[in-house]
Design a protein around this motif. Structure first.
Motif, mmCIF file in Angstrom:
data_model
loop_
_atom_site.group_PDB
_atom_site.id
_atom_site.type_symbol
_atom_site.label_atom_id
_atom_site.label_comp_id
_atom_site.label_asym_id
_atom_site.label_seq_id
_atom_site.Cartn_x
_atom_site.Cartn_y
_atom_site.Cartn_z
ATOM 1 N N GLU A 55 0.824 -1.205 0.000
ATOM 2 C CA GLU A 55 0.000 0.000 0.000
ATOM 3 C C GLU A 55 0.861 1.260 0.000
ATOM 4 O OE1 GLU A 55 -2.482 -0.494 3.393
ATOM 5 O OE2 GLU A 55 -3.821 -1.933 2.406
ATOM 6 N N PHE A 56 2.001 1.196 0.668
ATOM 7 C CA PHE A 56 2.898 2.356 0.695
ATOM 8 C C PHE A 56 3.427 2.668 -0.700
ATOM 9 C CE2 PHE A 56 7.200 4.133 1.041
ATOM 10 C CZ PHE A 56 6.942 5.278 1.786
ATOM 11 N N PHE A 57 3.800 1.601 -1.449
ATOM 12 C CA PHE A 57 4.346 1.794 -2.795
ATOM 13 C C PHE A 57 3.262 1.761 -3.877
ATOM 14 C CE2 PHE A 57 8.252 0.338 -0.620
ATOM 15 C CZ PHE A 57 9.119 1.347 -1.015
ATOM 16 N N LEU A 58 1.981 1.737 -3.456
ATOM 17 C CA LEU A 58 0.842 1.769 -4.380
ATOM 18 C C LEU A 58 0.841 0.580 -5.339
ATOM 19 C CD1 LEU A 58 0.823 5.592 -5.272
ATOM 20 C CD2 LEU A 58 -0.369 4.426 -3.414
ATOM 21 N N ILE A 59 1.293 -0.562 -4.851
ATOM 22 C CA ILE A 59 1.282 -1.777 -5.664
ATOM 23 C C ILE A 59 -0.126 -2.344 -5.685
ATOM 24 C CG2 ILE A 59 2.159 -4.136 -5.841
ATOM 25 C CD1 ILE A 59 4.752 -3.142 -4.582
ATOM 26 N N ARG A 60 -0.613 -2.704 -6.857
ATOM 27 C CA ARG A 60 -2.002 -3.118 -6.991
ATOM 28 C C ARG A 60 -2.130 -4.474 -7.663
ATOM 29 N NH1 ARG A 60 -4.252 0.522 -12.020
ATOM 30 N NH2 ARG A 60 -2.357 0.505 -13.268
ATOM 31 N N ASP A 61 -3.310 -5.066 -7.492
ATOM 32 C CA ASP A 61 -3.640 -6.355 -8.095
ATOM 33 C C ASP A 61 -4.821 -6.168 -9.032
ATOM 34 O OD1 ASP A 61 -4.178 -9.047 -8.676
ATOM 35 O OD2 ASP A 61 -5.492 -9.216 -6.928
ATOM 36 N N THR A 62 -4.634 -6.456 -10.308
ATOM 37 C CA THR A 62 -5.712 -6.333 -11.292
ATOM 38 C C THR A 62 -6.071 -7.685 -11.898
ATOM 39 O OG1 THR A 62 -4.121 -5.883 -13.077
ATOM 40 C CG2 THR A 62 -4.999 -3.984 -11.873
ATOM 41 N N SER A 63 -5.736 -8.769 -11.194
ATOM 42 C CA SER A 63 -5.943 -10.107 -11.752
ATOM 43 C C SER A 63 -7.411 -10.447 -11.966
ATOM 44 C CB SER A 63 -5.296 -11.156 -10.851
ATOM 45 O OG SER A 63 -5.806 -11.076 -9.535
ATOM 46 N N LEU A 64 -8.327 -9.816 -11.231
ATOM 47 C CA LEU A 64 -9.758 -10.096 -11.384
ATOM 48 C C LEU A 64 -10.406 -9.248 -12.477
ATOM 49 C CD1 LEU A 64 -10.862 -10.472 -7.649
ATOM 50 C CD2 LEU A 64 -10.359 -12.271 -9.313
ATOM 51 N N ILE A 65 -9.649 -8.334 -13.048
ATOM 52 C CA ILE A 65 -10.171 -7.498 -14.136
ATOM 53 C C ILE A 65 -9.824 -8.171 -15.464
ATOM 54 C CG2 ILE A 65 -10.085 -5.228 -15.225
ATOM 55 C CD1 ILE A 65 -9.240 -4.091 -12.514
ATOM 56 N N PRO A 66 -10.823 -8.574 -16.255
ATOM 57 C CA PRO A 66 -10.542 -9.347 -17.476
ATOM 58 C C PRO A 66 -9.640 -8.626 -18.466
ATOM 59 C CG PRO A 66 -12.881 -9.405 -16.942
ATOM 60 C CD PRO A 66 -12.262 -8.377 -16.050
ATOM 61 N N ASN A 67 -9.895 -7.324 -18.668
ATOM 62 C CA ASN A 67 -9.125 -6.551 -19.639
ATOM 63 C C ASN A 67 -8.764 -5.215 -19.008
ATOM 64 O OD1 ASN A 67 -8.199 -4.941 -21.788
ATOM 65 N ND2 ASN A 67 -9.409 -6.084 -23.272
ATOM 66 N N VAL A 68 -7.553 -5.114 -18.495
ATOM 67 C CA VAL A 68 -7.127 -3.906 -17.780
ATOM 68 C C VAL A 68 -7.141 -2.691 -18.695
ATOM 69 C CG1 VAL A 68 -5.256 -2.840 -16.485
ATOM 70 C CG2 VAL A 68 -5.739 -5.270 -16.183
ATOM 71 N N LEU A 69 -6.731 -2.878 -19.947
ATOM 72 C CA LEU A 69 -6.687 -1.751 -20.883
ATOM 73 C C LEU A 69 -8.087 -1.172 -21.092
ATOM 74 C CD1 LEU A 69 -4.932 -0.072 -22.815
ATOM 75 C CD2 LEU A 69 -5.417 -1.765 -24.594
ATOM 76 N N TRP A 70 -9.064 -2.053 -21.319
ATOM 77 C CA TRP A 70 -10.444 -1.606 -21.521
ATOM 78 C C TRP A 70 -11.010 -1.009 -20.237
ATOM 79 C CZ3 TRP A 70 -13.642 -0.198 -25.088
ATOM 80 C CH2 TRP A 70 -15.012 -0.173 -24.845
ATOM 81 N N PHE A 71 -10.697 -1.597 -19.092
ATOM 82 C CA PHE A 71 -11.171 -1.097 -17.806
ATOM 83 C C PHE A 71 -10.638 0.305 -17.538
ATOM 84 C CE2 PHE A 71 -10.306 -0.474 -13.272
ATOM 85 C CZ PHE A 71 -11.580 -0.588 -12.747
#
Length: 238
Positions: free
Chosen positions: A201-217
């Motif tokens: 959280e300090f380095f703003l690291i995120r998880d987008t594995s549940l998002i099918p298409n990150v680019l479209w999202f």
């Protein structure tokens, strides 16, 4: 600091072999292939840039797989100890061993993993099915073509034999499949927990594995937020 007219030179000079590629003088094809063989360096720079600005766990895992792939290549080279072709005409190489080609193994790992990601991990959520498939096919073909050309460049420039680049490509492809399966089955379920760590959280690291298409999202969310802010700005100006 040396006085005017005097130079204190070291006994010998060594180039940075990571970006040092030699080609036959006057050979335009060799010149172009020499630049193309630097593709792994460009890929690493791209990954570092993505991690700095996106800070996404899957991208970090992808880079970790590339690093592991390079470690496996180094290990195989020093176990097999097969020399480079033509008695090693290039004096400035990282190692005198050529089996398997690290450039070939790197590029085939990157291309095969990206191929698997595009078709098995990334899914489109809008109705543009034809365009979605078209750009995936074009991008996949481009990645595989780049891997082949980099492998060919290593043979053309006498850094490796055909067998060395073929085994490198085979090893890189196997490593890519294994790392993709490991990431999907082992690491991905851990990503939400890792993303919730205080240091993440300090380095703003995120998880987008549940998002099918990150680019479209990201496109749809950014567009909606921009329109929302535009409406609020318009209301204030009235």
């Amino acid at each position: 600091m040396a006085a005017d007219g005097q130079c204190s030179l070291p006994a010998s000079w060594r180039p940075v072999t990571l970006t040092h590629v030699e080609y036959p003088a006057g050979d335009l094809s060799g010149h172009l292939l020499a630049y193309l063989s630097l593709s792994p360096v460009f890929v690493i720079v791209g990954f570092v840039t993505l991690i700095i600005f996106k800070r996404e766990l899957h991208t970090i895992s992808f880079l970790g797989g590339l690093a592991l792939n390079e470690g496996v290549n180094w290990l195989i080279k020093h176990v097999v100890q097969e020399p480079r072709p033509c008695g090693g005409p290039h004096a400035t190489v990282g190692t005198k061993y050529g089996m398997p080609s690290s450039h070939s193994q790197f590029m085939w790992f990157f291309s095969v993993y990206s191929f698997l990601f595009l078709y098995l991990r990334m899914h489109q959520t809008n109705n543009a099915r034809f365009l979605d498939l078209l750009w995936r096919h074009v991008l996949s073909l481009g990645l595989l073509t780049a891997a082949f050309l980099v492998s060919y460049s290593r043979v053309y420039l006498l850094y490796h034999t055909w067998s060395q680049v073929l085994y490198g490509g085979f090893a890189g492809s196997l490593m890519a499949i294994a790392w993709f399966v490991f990431t999907q089955e082992v690491l991905t379920p851990l990503f939400p927990r890792i993303a919730s760590w205080p240091i993440s959280e300090f380095f703003l690291i995120r998880d987008t594995s549940l998002i099918p298409n990150v680019l479209w999202f990201e496109y749809t969310v950014t567009r909606a937020e921009a329109r929302n802010r535009q409406r609020k700005l318009g209301a204030k100006l009235q």
